[in-house]
Scaffold this motif. Structure first.
Motif, PDB file in Angstrom:
ATOM      1  N   ASN B 153      43.627 -50.488  21.946  1.00  0.00           N
ATOM      2  CA  ASN B 153      42.451 -49.914  22.611  1.00  0.00           C
ATOM      3  C   ASN B 153      41.641 -51.014  23.279  1.00  0.00           C
ATOM      4  N   CYS B 154      40.953 -50.664  24.357  1.00  0.00           N
ATOM      5  CA  CYS B 154      40.214 -51.666  25.127  1.00  0.00           C
ATOM      6  C   CYS B 154      38.800 -51.835  24.587  1.00  0.00           C
ATOM      7  N   THR B 155      38.455 -53.073  24.273  1.00  0.00           N
ATOM      8  CA  THR B 155      37.074 -53.369  23.894  1.00  0.00           C
ATOM      9  C   THR B 155      36.443 -54.308  24.919  1.00  0.00           C
ATOM     10  N   GLU B 156      37.222 -54.767  25.885  1.00  0.00           N
ATOM     11  CA  GLU B 156      36.710 -55.724  26.874  1.00  0.00           C
ATOM     12  C   GLU B 156      37.251 -55.367  28.260  1.00  0.00           C
ATOM     13  N   PRO B 157      36.668 -54.341  28.889  1.00  0.00           N
ATOM     14  CA  PRO B 157      37.167 -53.975  30.226  1.00  0.00           C
ATOM     15  C   PRO B 157      36.861 -55.067  31.250  1.00  0.00           C
ATOM     16  N   GLU B 159      36.316 -56.574  35.396  1.00  0.00           N
ATOM     17  CA  GLU B 159      35.429 -56.289  36.521  1.00  0.00           C
ATOM     18  C   GLU B 159      36.030 -55.262  37.486  1.00  0.00           C
ATOM     19  N   THR B 160      37.349 -55.081  37.454  1.00  0.00           N
ATOM     20  CA  THR B 160      37.996 -54.159  38.392  1.00  0.00           C
ATOM     21  C   THR B 160      38.551 -52.913  37.692  1.00  0.00           C
ATOM     22  N   CYS B 161      38.146 -52.701  36.431  1.00  0.00           N
ATOM     23  CA  CYS B 161      38.674 -51.571  35.652  1.00  0.00           C
ATOM     24  C   CYS B 161      37.887 -50.287  35.941  1.00  0.00           C
ATOM     25  N   PHE B 162      38.593 -49.160  35.987  1.00  0.00           N
ATOM     26  CA  PHE B 162      37.899 -47.872  36.096  1.00  0.00           C
ATOM     27  C   PHE B 162      38.673 -46.761  35.378  1.00  0.00           C
ATOM     28  N   CYS B 163      39.188 -47.072  34.185  1.00  0.00           N
ATOM     29  CA  CYS B 163      39.970 -46.074  33.450  1.00  0.00           C
ATOM     30  C   CYS B 163      39.119 -44.879  33.065  1.00  0.00           C
ATOM     31  N   VAL B 164      37.819 -45.101  32.829  1.00  0.00           N
ATOM     32  CA  VAL B 164      36.957 -43.978  32.434  1.00  0.00           C
ATOM     33  C   VAL B 164      36.924 -42.922  33.542  1.00  0.00           C
ATOM     34  N   SER B 165      36.819 -43.385  34.802  1.00  0.00           N
ATOM     35  CA  SER B 165      36.803 -42.438  35.929  1.00  0.00           C
ATOM     36  C   SER B 165      38.080 -41.616  35.984  1.00  0.00           C
ATOM     37  N   MET B 166      39.213 -42.250  35.620  1.00  0.00           N
ATOM     38  CA  MET B 166      40.495 -41.557  35.736  1.00  0.00           C
ATOM     39  C   MET B 166      40.877 -40.831  34.450  1.00  0.00           C
ATOM     40  N   GLY B 167      40.022 -40.949  33.427  1.00  0.00           N
ATOM     41  CA  GLY B 167      40.270 -40.233  32.178  1.00  0.00           C
ATOM     42  C   GLY B 167      41.437 -40.788  31.380  1.00  0.00           C
ATOM     43  N   THR B 168      41.675 -42.097  31.479  1.00  0.00           N
ATOM     44  CA  THR B 168      42.845 -42.661  30.778  1.00  0.00           C
ATOM     45  C   THR B 168      42.460 -43.621  29.657  1.00  0.00           C
ATOM     46  N   GLY B 169      41.221 -44.028  29.528  1.00  0.00           N
ATOM     47  CA  GLY B 169      40.815 -45.003  28.518  1.00  0.00           C
ATOM     48  C   GLY B 169      39.301 -44.954  28.339  1.00  0.00           C
ATOM     49  N   PRO B 170      38.767 -45.905  27.570  1.00  0.00           N
ATOM     50  CA  PRO B 170      39.400 -47.077  26.929  1.00  0.00           C
ATOM     51  C   PRO B 170      40.048 -46.776  25.572  1.00  0.00           C
ATOM     52  N   GLN B 171      39.990 -45.503  25.136  1.00  0.00           N
ATOM     53  CA  GLN B 171      40.664 -45.109  23.896  1.00  0.00           C
ATOM     54  C   GLN B 171      42.060 -44.616  24.278  1.00  0.00           C
ATOM     55  N   ALA B 172      43.084 -45.100  23.569  1.00  0.00           N
ATOM     56  CA  ALA B 172      44.445 -44.699  23.899  1.00  0.00           C
ATOM     57  C   ALA B 172      44.651 -43.205  23.694  1.00  0.00           C
ATOM     58  N   GLY B 173      45.242 -42.560  24.666  1.00  0.00           N
ATOM     59  CA  GLY B 173      45.586 -41.155  24.549  1.00  0.00           C
ATOM     60  C   GLY B 173      46.907 -40.992  23.826  1.00  0.00           C
ATOM     61  N   PRO B 174      47.536 -39.827  23.942  1.00  0.00           N
ATOM     62  CA  PRO B 174      48.795 -39.621  23.222  1.00  0.00           C
ATOM     63  C   PRO B 174      49.919 -40.471  23.791  1.00  0.00           C
ATOM     64  N   ARG B 219      33.465 -48.729  13.020  1.00  0.00           N
ATOM     65  CA  ARG B 219      33.093 -49.836  13.907  1.00  0.00           C
ATOM     66  C   ARG B 219      34.092 -49.950  15.063  1.00  0.00           C
ATOM     67  N   ALA B 220      35.359 -49.786  14.746  1.00  0.00           N
ATOM     68  CA  ALA B 220      36.377 -49.856  15.806  1.00  0.00           C
ATOM     69  C   ALA B 220      36.122 -48.779  16.856  1.00  0.00           C
ATOM     70  N   ARG B 221      35.857 -47.558  16.406  1.00  0.00           N
ATOM     71  CA  ARG B 221      35.576 -46.462  17.341  1.00  0.00           C
ATOM     72  C   ARG B 221      34.350 -46.769  18.193  1.00  0.00           C
ATOM     73  N   ALA B 222      33.321 -47.297  17.528  1.00  0.00           N
ATOM     74  CA  ALA B 222      32.068 -47.578  18.241  1.00  0.00           C
ATOM     75  C   ALA B 222      32.281 -48.641  19.315  1.00  0.00           C
ATOM     76  N   GLU B 223      33.124 -49.648  19.015  1.00  0.00           N
ATOM     77  CA  GLU B 223      33.330 -50.721  19.996  1.00  0.00           C
ATOM     78  C   GLU B 223      34.116 -50.206  21.208  1.00  0.00           C
ATOM     79  N   VAL B 224      35.049 -49.301  20.957  1.00  0.00           N
ATOM     80  CA  VAL B 224      35.805 -48.727  22.082  1.00  0.00           C
ATOM     81  C   VAL B 224      34.892 -47.809  22.904  1.00  0.00           C
TER      82      VAL B 224
END
Lengths: 261, 369
Positions: B153-157, B159-174, B219-224
């Motif tokens: 899982n991503c805790t450090e996105p 400068e060019t990341c936008f996974c949230v906009s695309m609905g793919t992260g920062p928490q791993a999906g299936p 804590r892990a969930r909160a950081e993601v």
């Protein structure tokens, strides 16, 4: 009877025709398929023309060249030009942007003995060419591909895309993006296998500009501000083996198939 | 399912190697964090981060020993699953015909360690394209079916990341077998491991790892979750499919064509671009022929080349094709967007063309009266 192969030289350094001799492992197989009838770098024995395939190295720089290339065309069923000199005029095309008479007056004690043309031009500017193989020098594998394709009667697989295609396929880290090293790869014709970036160097553009959309040229002007070079450095990096082709390339692209309304 | 705690990834490597797996993960090479075969946890990029911008990538030293505090690197997992060059078959001339051989060596049994949520989705998209239709790519399928996926899982996105906009992260999906979240205490990493599949559970069962404490799981969930608020980029437009369909005549395509080199880098670093070409070669003797499948790109001059010329013969039409397929018609073809928000096309474009900025401009043009 085996098809005959001839190798011809115009204004050039001989490096491209020596690529043929550099095909050490494949040379016997090649000699088994073709009769090498005219190749002065390999043998003084010259077989009579006409020839099935001619490989032509070098650019046209003298009035005598003008006559000789017409003769070569006349005695060749298939004419393939090899290298930056034959396909783009070579480094000697720097004269196209200067006064060659002035050069001659500085270099030679009796410049009136020098018969030379004002410009160094590619073979295709004078006679029809069946295939152009780019590079300074040409790539050994590509030369074998062109000859194998010709012998089989198929199209050679010599893509016209940028060096970046080969660089990424090879798994290189981009030297421009990750190191800030100026690189002409994005506007240079593939073929070398991205040798320089594989060793951490930027591309020097040995294979000339790419792509060429239906006669238009690559967008070199858009790359230049990202090379982080001075105007003089930029002029010099584009003024090497394919100087005439890259100078042309600086002209902006035409509208292509989809002109703005 | 219960989460476990791993204080050290060494035993995980031993278990994966012991099971005959080739472990591929991030490591520092040539001034970048690349994906490569790893021999031990020491090969991970401990203490390295990255700085990203359009057309720029630099490694930077971190003050801690984090191994996964960096965002998408120059490659995705594509070169391992959907290889740049695949020999499809070869043929040799015989006395009265020819003999075809399609033998290919057994593919490696991969363990992919450190798959980002954006890249996990990208693998799912390529699964759909290369295995999910009537025709399966056998090379891809052979490598994909045996692969074990350990997501991080991503805790450090970046400068060019936008996974949230695309609905793919920062928490791993299936799609993962195991998902790790890296926690740092006084600069040293440890990992909360969550199980996604039975194969993942079997690997963790061999490690003799302790159950994670509930406080650490929280804590892990909160950081993601917090990472979701630190995306470097945002993809605008609620419905990109409609925007693309309505923007074919936009003036912005002329603008981007002035900057685009048509060098093809965006398609090659994109983790979902899948196009290939097929080429036949013969050797000098004419007795041996091979058929190869090679990466292709909609920016290649030969792409769309038919009798009479190329269908798309300008930089403008090439870039428009790439973007409108990626964000628009991909939905019609495969039922999802083709973009996962990894940002690679922004970073590895030699002239820094930013997909989010281009869409922004198309949106602004569509909104203007």
């Amino acid at each position: 009877m085996a098809p005959t192969l001839a190798v011809w030289k115009f204004a050039s350094c001989d490096g491209c025709q020596l690529t043929l001799l550099d095909c050490e492992d494949e040379l016997l197989a090649l000699a088994g398929r073709v009769e090498i009838a005219h190749f002065l770098e390999a043998s003084g024995a010259v077989g009579e023309g006409p020839y099935d395939v001619s490989l032509v190295e070098g650019s046209i720089t003298t009035p005598a060249d003008l006559d000789r290339i017409r003769h070569v065309r006349a005695v060749s069923r298939t004419l393939i030009t090899i290298g930056a000199c034959a396909t783009a005029g070579g480094v000697q095309a720097l004269r196209n942007f200067a006064d060659v008479r002035e050069f001659a007056s500085v270099v030679y004690a009796r410049p009136e003995y020098i018969a030379t043309l004002a410009e160094s031009t590619p073979i295709a500017a004078h006679v029809p060419v069946d295939f152009e193989l780019h590079g300074c020098p040409i790539d050994r594998r590509q030369l074998l591909e062109v000859l194998s394709a010709h012998l089989t009667g198929r199209r050679p697989d010599v893509p016209a895309h940028s060096v970046c295609f080969e660089c990424k396929s090879r798994g290189n880290v981009c030297v421009m993006v990750a190191h800030g090293t100026p690189c002409l790869g994005p506007v240079t014709h593939a073929g070398c296998g991205a040798i320089c970036p594989a060793y951490g160097r930027g591309c020097y553009g040995c294979f000339g500009p790419s792509p060429a959309w239906d006669g238009a040229r690559p967008n070199t002007r858009a790359l230049l501000p990202w090379l982080d070079m001075t105007e003089d450095e930029t002029r010099r990096v584009l003024s090497t083996f394919n100087v005439a082709a890259f100078r042309e390339a600086a002209v902006p692209e035409g509208p292509g198939d989809d002109a703005p309304a | 399912m219960k989460a476990m705690e791993l204080t050290d990834l060494g035993p995980l490597f031993e278990a994966l190697h012991g099971a005959g797996r080739t472990v591929v993960g991030p490591t520092v090479r040539d001034g970048a964090i690349v994906l490569a075969e790893l021999s031990s946890a020491d090969d991970l990029p401990h203490g390295w981060g990255v700085e990203l911008e359009p057309g720029g990538y630099r490694l930077r030293r971190r003050s801690d020993r984090a191994a996964f505090a960096h965002s998408a690197g120059p490659q995705s997992w594509k070169p391992f699953l959907h290889r740049p060059r695949v020999k499809l078959w070869e043929a040799d001339r015989t006395g009265d015909g020819f003999q075809i051989a399609t033998d290919s060596p057994d593919p490696p049994r991969y363990a992919f360690l450190g798959v980002r949520p954006c890249d996990l989705r990208a693998i799912a998209i390529q699964d759909r394209v290369l295995m999910g239709g009537r025709h399966t790519d056998p090379s891809y399928a052979g490598r994909r079916e045996g692969a074990l996926i350990i997501a991080v899982n991503c805790t450090e996105p970046g400068e060019t990341c936008f996974c949230v906009s695309m609905g793919t992260g920062p928490q791993a999906g299936p799609g993962y077998d195991i998902a790790l979240t890296e926690l740092l205490d006084d600069g040293d990493p440890r990992y909360i491991a969550e199980i996604g599949t039975e194969a993942g559970a079997a690997v963790l069962a061999d490690l003799d790892a302790a159950a994670a404490r509930p406080a650490d799981v929280d804590r892990a969930r909160a950081e993601v979750t917090a990472a979701a608020g630190r995306m470097g980029r945002e993809m605008p437009a609620p419905d990109l499919r409609d925007l693309m369909a309505g923007s074919l005549g936009s003036a912005r395509w002329d603008d981007v064509a002035q900057r685009c080199l048509t060098c093809g880098n965006c398609t090659m670093v994109c983790p979902t671009c899948f196009c290939t070409r097929v080429t036949d070669t013969t050797d000098l003797t004419g007795d041996h022929a091979e058929r190869w499948q090679l990466w292709d790109s909609c920016f290649d001059p030969d792409y769309s080349l038919l009798h009479g010329g190329a269908v798309r013969s300008s930089a403008k039409s090439r870039y428009r094709q790439w973007l409108t397929h990626k964000l628009g018609t991909w939905h019609d073809q495969f039922g999802s967007s083709g973009c996962v928000g990894c940002g690679r096309c922004i970073v590895w474009c030699p002239v820094g063309i930013d997909i989010t900025a281009e869409v922004d401009a198309l949106q602004a043009e569509a909104d203007s009266p």
